[in-house]
Scaffold this motif. Structure first.
Motif, mmCIF file in Angstrom:
data_model
loop_
_atom_site.group_PDB
_atom_site.id
_atom_site.type_symbol
_atom_site.label_atom_id
_atom_site.label_comp_id
_atom_site.label_asym_id
_atom_site.label_seq_id
_atom_site.Cartn_x
_atom_site.Cartn_y
_atom_site.Cartn_z
ATOM 1 N N PRO A 158 0.809 -1.387 0.162
ATOM 2 C CA PRO A 158 -0.166 0.489 0.448
ATOM 3 C C PRO A 158 0.654 1.100 -0.138
ATOM 4 O O PRO A 158 1.737 1.519 -0.168
ATOM 5 C CB PRO A 158 -0.650 -0.048 1.354
ATOM 6 N N GLU A 159 0.579 2.519 -0.439
ATOM 7 C CA GLU A 159 0.820 3.357 -0.535
ATOM 8 C C GLU A 159 2.281 3.351 -1.435
ATOM 9 O O GLU A 159 3.690 4.674 -0.587
ATOM 10 C CB GLU A 159 1.245 4.199 1.418
ATOM 11 N N THR A 160 2.148 3.044 -1.909
ATOM 12 C CA THR A 160 3.892 3.287 -3.351
ATOM 13 C C THR A 160 3.075 2.931 -4.642
ATOM 14 O O THR A 160 2.018 2.110 -4.915
ATOM 15 C CB THR A 160 4.178 1.667 -2.864
ATOM 16 N N SER A 161 3.980 3.206 -4.821
ATOM 17 C CA SER A 161 3.879 3.929 -6.327
ATOM 18 C C SER A 161 5.271 3.482 -7.160
ATOM 19 O O SER A 161 6.770 3.677 -6.337
ATOM 20 C CB SER A 161 3.907 5.396 -6.908
ATOM 21 N N HIS A 184 9.186 4.826 -2.733
ATOM 22 C CA HIS A 184 10.000 5.204 -1.088
ATOM 23 C C HIS A 184 11.550 4.546 -1.471
ATOM 24 O O HIS A 184 12.288 4.373 -0.306
ATOM 25 C CB HIS A 184 9.242 4.006 -0.810
ATOM 26 N N GLY A 185 11.747 4.187 -2.385
ATOM 27 C CA GLY A 185 13.635 3.230 -2.472
ATOM 28 C C GLY A 185 14.099 2.622 -2.784
ATOM 29 O O GLY A 185 14.872 2.049 -2.605
ATOM 30 N N ALA A 186 13.407 1.331 -2.922
ATOM 31 C CA ALA A 186 12.667 -0.329 -2.306
ATOM 32 C C ALA A 186 12.666 -0.879 -3.921
ATOM 33 O O ALA A 186 12.206 0.047 -5.120
ATOM 34 C CB ALA A 186 12.491 -0.424 -1.980
ATOM 35 N N GLU A 187 13.662 -1.926 -3.751
ATOM 36 C CA GLU A 187 13.731 -2.299 -5.655
ATOM 37 C C GLU A 187 13.191 -3.756 -5.458
ATOM 38 O O GLU A 187 13.157 -4.682 -4.438
ATOM 39 C CB GLU A 187 14.965 -2.079 -6.094
ATOM 40 N N HIS A 188 12.048 -4.075 -6.907
ATOM 41 C CA HIS A 188 11.185 -5.642 -6.806
ATOM 42 C C HIS A 188 12.061 -5.770 -8.262
ATOM 43 O O HIS A 188 12.187 -5.211 -8.799
ATOM 44 C CB HIS A 188 10.141 -5.051 -6.664
ATOM 45 N N GLN A 189 11.377 -7.209 -7.997
ATOM 46 C CA GLN A 189 12.089 -8.004 -9.408
ATOM 47 C C GLN A 189 10.811 -8.722 -9.992
ATOM 48 O O GLN A 189 10.008 -9.349 -8.957
ATOM 49 C CB GLN A 189 12.775 -9.416 -9.167
ATOM 50 N N ALA A 190 10.221 -8.908 -10.724
ATOM 51 C CA ALA A 190 9.044 -9.138 -11.879
ATOM 52 C C ALA A 190 9.291 -9.743 -13.132
ATOM 53 O O ALA A 190 10.140 -9.431 -13.789
ATOM 54 C CB ALA A 190 8.363 -8.029 -11.719
#
Ligand SMILES: Cc1cc2nc3c(=O)[nH]c(=O)nc-3n(C[C@H](O)[C@H](O)[C@H](O)COP(=O)(O)OP(=O)(O)OC[C@H]3O[C@@H](n4cnc5c(N)ncnc54)[C@H](O)[C@@H]3O)c2cc1C
Length: 381
Positions: A203-206, A223-229
């Motif tokens: 939530p509260e994340t773009s 928020h400066g976080a990284e993700h993989q998809a």
């Protein structure tokens, strides 16, 4: 004799044609559509994996059969580029076509989120059977699916993907799923059930950037976080298709503006479905389309009728959490009263006299109250 021409063969165009044929079997009718003209039910796109359906199985009636059923000409793969309202003529990719009455049932276009990165254009959207066919092709061999938007469509796709054995992750700006429709306890309950069903929820994340990485995608959030998809699907909303109408000089606001008689600012041109703003409301759902189709069919058959909208609850197709929501009218003032337990949430929106104006029901047992409550709600139009 000039025909009635319906632009679009989605739920709005086809429902109108079906309703019209119940009243008048002979009036000349032409449907013009940019797609292949096969009839499908769009709501089935977001629960097809769970239902074990392939995209081909979702095409319910091929165009030639539909044309026969409707006793109409269907001009498939035909794009309309201009409306000449004074001459009552449209320009199509197959040449000009004159009409007696024109109905715009041209739907809406997915809003594309503003994203940076070399893979921003790879982000998929699904608003037609053709889009969904592409999406299913791209899913082959993939596992981690990122979804932008935790609204109705995003939540349904996420739940369905998990049922199909994929790992779905939702990113949404709001604090909770269905942020514009559900009050807080209901939203948190839905989130918890989706998570139990395998969905990861941020939530509260773009997402702000999508880059190609090792055959998949590297995502960065705000928020400066990284993700993989392995695949990214956007479900951040739809924008009514208004350009054709605007260029023709018709009044448009959020949608193509029509009154309760469904006529636009040109008395020979009507609109309904996702493209239309009817009596000030843009309602991109099946039930309002059915109401409008029934009313407009009578008008086109010679008996002018105005559409009315009863309260129309929306069933959210998230098997992890049966959910029904009947939003209060936009201008309503009041507060939500929520009762929650382990099996569900019952939320009622009431004004200061205690009169119920909207509701949200979550959970297997709780949603059974849908019909009774819907009957107590004030009409929308
Ligand atoms: C995945 C998904 C799930 C949904 N689930 C639900 C649900 O469970 N319940 C619910 O109530 N609602 C649901 N909805 C919303 C509902 O499906 C839509 O409101 C409805 O299908 C819209 O129908 P439409 O005919 O207005 O538009 P569309 O189906 O978009 O049809 C538009 C038509 O216009 C044609 N067209 C457009 N521009 C042109 C042009 N220039 N020239 C020629 N042809 C043109 C297109 O080819 C198409 O035939 C869902 C929507 C989606 C995307």
């Amino acid at each position: 004799m000039r025909p009635i021409v319906i632009l679009g063969s989605g739920l709005a165009g086809v429902s109108l044609a079906r309703e019209l044929r119940k009243l008048d079997k002979e009036i000349p009718l032409v449907l013009v559509t940019a797609d292949d003209g096969a009839f499908y039910s769009k709501p089935n796109l977001s629960n097809a994996l769970g239902a074990g359906k392939s995209p081909a199985q979702l095409a319910l009636t091929p165009a030639p059969q539909l044309a026969e059923q409707l006793h109409a000409r269907i001009l498939a793969h035909t794009t309309v580029s201009a409306i000449h309202a004074v001459q009552r003529r449209i320009d199509t990719s197959g040449g000009p076509l004159e009409y007696s009455k024109l109905v715009l049932a041209i739907g809406a276009q997915p809003i594309r989120p503003a994203l940076d990165g070399d893979a921003a254009a790879d982000v998929l959207t699904v608003n037609s059977l053709a889009d969904y066919t592409r999406f299913r092709e791209r899913l082959a061999g993939k596992r981690r699916i990122a979804i932008l938007g935790g609204g109705l469509i995003g939540c349904e796709f996420a739940n369905d993907l998990c049922l199909g054995g994929f790992a779905a992750t939702i990113f949404d700006r709001a604090k909770q799923p269905l942020g514009r429709l559900l009050p807080p306890q209901a939203g948190q309950f839905l989130r918890a059930r989706l998570e139990q069903g395998g969905v990861t929820y941020h939530p509260e994340t773009s997402l702000i950037r999508v880059e190609r990485h090792n055959g998949g995608y590297h995502l960065s959030d705000d928020h400066g976080a990284e993700h993989q998809a392995d695949l990214v699907l956007s479900a951040v909303g739809l924008q009514p298709a208004v350009e054709l109408a605007r260029t023709a000089g018709l009044t448009v606001r959020r949608g193509i503006v029509v009154g309760r008689g469904l006529a636009s600012s040109d008395p020979h041109i009507y609109a309904l479905g996702d493209c239309a703003e009817i009596g000030g409301l843009v309602l991109s759902y099946v039930l309002p389309i059915m109401q409008a189709a029934r009313a407009l069919a009578q008008t086109l058959a010679g008996t002018p009728v105005e559409v009315s909208y009863p309260a129309m609850p929306v069933v959210v197709k998230t098997p992890a959490c049966p959910t029904v929501v009947c939003p209060p009218p936009a201008a309503a003032t009041g507060i939500w009263h929520e009762e929650s337990g382990s099996a569900g949430v019952r939320s009622i929106f009431a004004d200061d006299t205690g009169k119920a104006l909207g509701f949200a029901l979550l959970g297997e047992e709780t949603t059974k109250e849908k019909v009774t409550l819907a009957g107590q709600m004030p009409g929308w139009l």
